[in-house]
Design an enzyme around this catalytic site. Structure first.
Site, PDB file in Angstrom:
ATOM      1  N   GLU A 176       6.991  27.286 -14.241  1.00 52.35           N
ATOM      2  CA  GLU A 176       7.194  25.979 -14.884  1.00 52.35           C
ATOM      3  C   GLU A 176       7.270  24.970 -13.755  1.00 52.35           C
ATOM      4  O   GLU A 176       8.261  24.950 -13.005  1.00 52.35           O
ATOM      5  CB  GLU A 176       8.508  25.974 -15.684  1.00 52.35           C
ATOM      6  CG  GLU A 176       8.564  26.986 -16.815  1.00 52.35           C
ATOM      7  CD  GLU A 176       7.649  26.649 -17.969  1.00 52.35           C
ATOM      8  OE1 GLU A 176       7.188  25.502 -18.063  1.00 52.35           O
ATOM      9  OE2 GLU A 176       7.372  27.554 -18.782  1.00 52.35           O
ATOM     10  N   CYS A 235      11.831  17.561 -16.454  1.00 52.11           N
ATOM     11  CA  CYS A 235      10.418  17.909 -16.240  1.00 52.11           C
ATOM     12  C   CYS A 235       9.558  17.407 -17.390  1.00 52.11           C
ATOM     13  O   CYS A 235       8.355  17.222 -17.249  1.00 52.11           O
ATOM     14  CB  CYS A 235      10.282  19.413 -16.113  1.00 52.11           C
ATOM     15  SG  CYS A 235      11.083  20.286 -17.459  1.00 52.11           S
TER      16      CYS A 235
HETATM   17  P1  NAP Z   1      12.012  23.299  -5.711  1.00 50.90           P
HETATM   18  O1  NAP Z   1      12.388  22.625  -4.459  1.00 50.90           O
HETATM   19  O2  NAP Z   1      10.682  23.898  -5.819  1.00 50.90           O
HETATM   20  O3  NAP Z   1      13.140  24.377  -5.951  1.00 50.90           O
HETATM   21  C1  NAP Z   1      13.168  25.185  -7.090  1.00 50.90           C
HETATM   22  C2  NAP Z   1      13.879  26.474  -6.795  1.00 50.90           C
HETATM   23  O4  NAP Z   1      13.132  27.236  -5.847  1.00 50.90           O
HETATM   24  C3  NAP Z   1      15.257  26.290  -6.175  1.00 50.90           C
HETATM   25  O5  NAP Z   1      16.122  27.270  -6.701  1.00 50.90           O
HETATM   26  C4  NAP Z   1      14.997  26.526  -4.697  1.00 50.90           C
HETATM   27  O6  NAP Z   1      16.131  26.932  -4.004  1.00 50.90           O
HETATM   28  C5  NAP Z   1      13.973  27.621  -4.773  1.00 50.90           C
HETATM   29  N1  NAP Z   1      13.157  27.787  -3.580  1.00 50.90           N
HETATM   30  C6  NAP Z   1      12.875  26.887  -2.609  1.00 50.90           C
HETATM   31  N2  NAP Z   1      12.055  27.430  -1.692  1.00 50.90           N
HETATM   32  C7  NAP Z   1      11.804  28.700  -2.084  1.00 50.90           C
HETATM   33  C8  NAP Z   1      11.024  29.767  -1.563  1.00 50.90           C
HETATM   34  N3  NAP Z   1      10.337  29.633  -0.431  1.00 50.90           N
HETATM   35  N4  NAP Z   1      11.004  30.941  -2.233  1.00 50.90           N
HETATM   36  C9  NAP Z   1      11.692  31.089  -3.389  1.00 50.90           C
HETATM   37  N5  NAP Z   1      12.439  30.110  -3.931  1.00 50.90           N
HETATM   38  C10 NAP Z   1      12.501  28.932  -3.288  1.00 50.90           C
HETATM   39  O7  NAP Z   1      12.140  22.327  -6.949  1.00 50.90           O
HETATM   40  P2  NAP Z   1      13.346  21.345  -7.310  1.00 50.90           P
HETATM   41  O8  NAP Z   1      13.210  20.178  -6.402  1.00 50.90           O
HETATM   42  O9  NAP Z   1      14.643  22.066  -7.382  1.00 50.90           O
HETATM   43  O10 NAP Z   1      12.996  20.955  -8.801  1.00 50.90           O
HETATM   44  C11 NAP Z   1      12.353  19.777  -9.155  1.00 50.90           C
HETATM   45  C12 NAP Z   1      10.996  20.082  -9.714  1.00 50.90           C
HETATM   46  O11 NAP Z   1      11.096  21.054 -10.740  1.00 50.90           O
HETATM   47  C13 NAP Z   1      10.336  18.896 -10.350  1.00 50.90           C
HETATM   48  O12 NAP Z   1       9.047  18.764  -9.844  1.00 50.90           O
HETATM   49  C14 NAP Z   1      10.298  19.223 -11.826  1.00 50.90           C
HETATM   50  O13 NAP Z   1       9.195  18.686 -12.511  1.00 50.90           O
HETATM   51  C15 NAP Z   1      10.268  20.698 -11.833  1.00 50.90           C
HETATM   52  N6  NAP Z   1      10.841  21.191 -13.074  1.00 50.90           N
HETATM   53  C16 NAP Z   1      10.034  21.791 -13.982  1.00 50.90           C
HETATM   54  C17 NAP Z   1      10.567  22.270 -15.176  1.00 50.90           C
HETATM   55  C18 NAP Z   1       9.700  22.935 -16.197  1.00 50.90           C
HETATM   56  O14 NAP Z   1      10.246  23.566 -17.111  1.00 50.90           O
HETATM   57  N7  NAP Z   1       8.401  22.862 -16.117  1.00 50.90           N
HETATM   58  C19 NAP Z   1      11.938  22.129 -15.423  1.00 50.90           C
HETATM   59  C20 NAP Z   1      12.719  21.517 -14.485  1.00 50.90           C
HETATM   60  C21 NAP Z   1      12.165  21.050 -13.298  1.00 50.90           C
HETATM   61  P3  NAP Z   1      17.000  25.866  -3.142  1.00 50.90           P
HETATM   62  O15 NAP Z   1      17.514  24.864  -4.095  1.00 50.90           O
HETATM   63  O16 NAP Z   1      18.066  26.699  -2.548  1.00 50.90           O
HETATM   64  O17 NAP Z   1      16.050  25.280  -2.136  1.00 50.90           O
END
Ligand code: NAP
Length: 518
Positions: A257, A296
């Site tokens: 997602e 999102c």
């Molecule tokens: P993110 O930086 O990609 O982080 C998401 C998750 O991935 C966090 O738990 C993060 O941990 C973890 N992570 C980071 N690097 C990783 C790696 N190399 N390997 C495995 N996991 C890793 O995203 P975010 O900034 O938290 O979220 C915002 C984004 O999510 C927005 O773009 C939004 O559109 C999207 N979103 C989508 C949905 C949907 O249902 N489609 C819902 C909500 C949000 P850490 O926090 O510890 O870095």
């Protein structure tokens, strides 16, 4: 120094061995907790979840697992006040916005408890009818759905620490699959507390639910062939997950997602001030400001016939101007903070990026903060941008491919219906689009035209003005996920969600043998 939150892995609470990463109050700037996952034996913890948790869950029927979910709902409901306090302190959300996450999560869990009860006293599901493999119906093929023998790893985004956990855990646990959740670091506290409450209440078997807070390092490495991973977050991290050896070599099933530039479309024929026009205006203002636009599913692009551009700009701006922004503890505040300084900086950068190709119709920077220090609080007022004219809608690439994860949307004028569809398609696949109009045939036609590009099409006509569930609200009965840049995932959609956690197999056997599966 603030409390170091423990991880729950291998059936026990265990602290990381490092100093930890601090979590902050995004309004007051104070440290509220720390998380750390260093030194954890992930492989042993995952093995315990698969072996102890998986076996115990699979021994239960769907109805028994549904009762287990209902018991978890009771535990969570009894602690709601604690969760609201954590959300205020760590996410900076006003009460109504905390409810979307907290009560939305509990509601989703209770919906799966009800759906699961309807599956009865079975431990596997039949998929379709038997199909004859020979001339006589004596040797046939019956597809079955059985719980996968691995675990479900959830890597979640910061914006829904409660709902993001339960919307995934409900179908996984109902399917008989143990869960390990890794919340986003910035807001991990609420997820960790909810897991702690449910674990301590003893309503789940040992190994059924684990939580790892802090770094994601090593999580994907510890996955094995029958595990599944459900990721919610940015497209960049999604690409890392997809290309990991667990997925490319061990065939770990993955659901993504990711981000999305969702649309709202006012169909042709609506006059300024008409019901459809007003419904669009109201929904856009609500979507921009709910959770400070950190959803999102939030509306990012607003498509209106070019003749209505000025009146839509004026009406949406008038609503946004009334939004009080600041400290969620102040009763007069309607919109709280972004979750962190990193997000505040990202929103400011994203806004500047869009402003290079769009005019500013309502400037969020003009909102004075209520009860909050602008030098400390991660608060920002809502900003409406505009693409000026249909030529501007075509010329600007940024408004169609940049998701600013905050209270920001762009008004986009279109020439005719075909032009509107063409512009919406430039989002390259989104989670949701909403349609506004009063002609049921035109709405139905447009819904089908948008369906291939979206996981959900939310159609608002005057007859459902007081009934509809909201553009951005994800209901457990409907699919959540979207094609293309939205990640290509599928979640929820009632019992459809269980497919991800089951393996499908064909059993070819005599009709007499297949009768024993029924
Ligand atoms: P993110 O930086 O990609 O982080 C998401 C998750 O991935 C966090 O738990 C993060 O941990 C973890 N992570 C980071 N690097 C990783 C790696 N190399 N390997 C495995 N996991 C890793 O995203 P975010 O900034 O938290 O979220 C915002 C984004 O999510 C927005 O773009 C939004 O559109 C999207 N979103 C989508 C949905 C949907 O249902 N489609 C819902 C909500 C949000 P850490 O926090 O510890 O870095």
């Amino acid at each position: 120094m603030s409390e170091l939150l423990k991880n729950f892995l291998g059936g026990r609470w265990v602290a990381g061995t490092g100093a930890g990463t601090a979590l902050f109050d995004p309004v007051l700037g104070q440290e509220v907790a720390r998380v750390d996952a260093s030194g954890l034996d992930l492989r042993a913890g995952f093995a315990f979840a698969r072996e102890a948790g998986g076996a115990a869950l699979r021994a239960m029927t769907y109805r028994e697992r549904a009762a287990m979910l209902a018991a978890a709902v009771k535990v969570l409901q009894a602690k709601r006040d604690d969760y609201y306090a954590i959300a205020t302190a760590n996410s900076g959300t006003v009460k109504n916005d905390s409810a979307v996450d907290i009560d939305g999560g509990i509601y989703t869990l209770s919906t799966y408890a009800k759906l699961g009860d309807g599956l009865g006293d079975r431990r596997f599901l039949l998929d379709g009818e038997p199909a004859r493999l020979a001339k006589e119906p004596l040797f046939q093929s019956q597809h079955v759905l059985v719980p996968t023998r691995g675990l479900a790893l959830f890597i979640n985004a910061f914006n829904f620490p409660s709902w993001g956990l339960w919307e995934k855990a409900a179908p996984a646990l109902l399917s008989g699959v143990p869960v390990v959740v890794k919340p986003a670091t910035a807001t991990a506290w609420l997820t960790q507390r909810m897991v702690q409450d449910v674990v301590d209440a003893g309503v789940l078997p040992a190994g059924a639910l684990s939580v790892v807070c802090g770094s994601s390092a090593g999580l994907m490495d510890a996955l094995e062939p029958f595990d599944v991973v459900s990721f919610t977050g940015s497209a960049d991290t999604a690409a890392l997950i997809r290309s990991h050896a667990a997925v490319t070599q061990r065939s770990v099933r993955v659901n993504i997602e990711a981000d999305s530039v969702n649309s709202a479309l006012l169909l042709e024929g609506a006059a300024p001030g008409s019901e459809a026009f007003e419904l669009l205006v109201k929904e856009v203002a609500r979507e921009m400001t709910q959770k400070s636009g950190q959803k999102c599913t939030a509306i990012r692009r607003v498509f209106v016939p070019e003749a209505l551009y000025a009146s839509a700009a004026e009406a949406i701006s008038a609503r946004l101007a009334k939004t009080t922004v600041g400290n969620p503890r102040n009763e007069s505040v309607r919109m709280g903070a972004l979750v962190s300084r990193a997000q505040l900086n990202a929103v400011r950068e994203g806004l500047a990026h869009l402003q290079a190709q769009a005019e500013t119709l309502h400037d969020g920077a003009r909102h004075a903060l209520v009860d909050a220090d602008p030098a400390v609080a991660c608060c920002v007022g809502p900003t409406l941008l505009g693409a000026r004219n249909p030529a501007g809608s075509d010329a600007s690439d940024r408004i169609h491919d940049t998701e600013v994860f905050g209270p920001v949307a762009t008004l986009v004028p279109y020439r005719d219906h075909a032009h509107a569809l063409q512009l919406i398609a430039r989002g390259q696949g989104s989670l949701v689009a909403s349609l506004y109009g009063s002609d049921a045939q035109a709405l139905a036609d447009a819904a089908l035209e948008l369906a291939p590009l979206h996981g959900r099409v939310h159609v608002i006509s005057p007859d459902v003005a007081a009934l509809h569930t909201g553009h951005g609200n994800v209901m457990p009965q409907s699919l959540h996920g979207g094609p293309g840049r939205a990640g290509g995932g599928e979640e929820l959609g009632g019992l459809r969600a269980l497919n991800f956690y089951h393996r499908r197999a064909a059993v070819q056997a005599s009709t007499a043998t297949l009768n024993h599966l029924a």
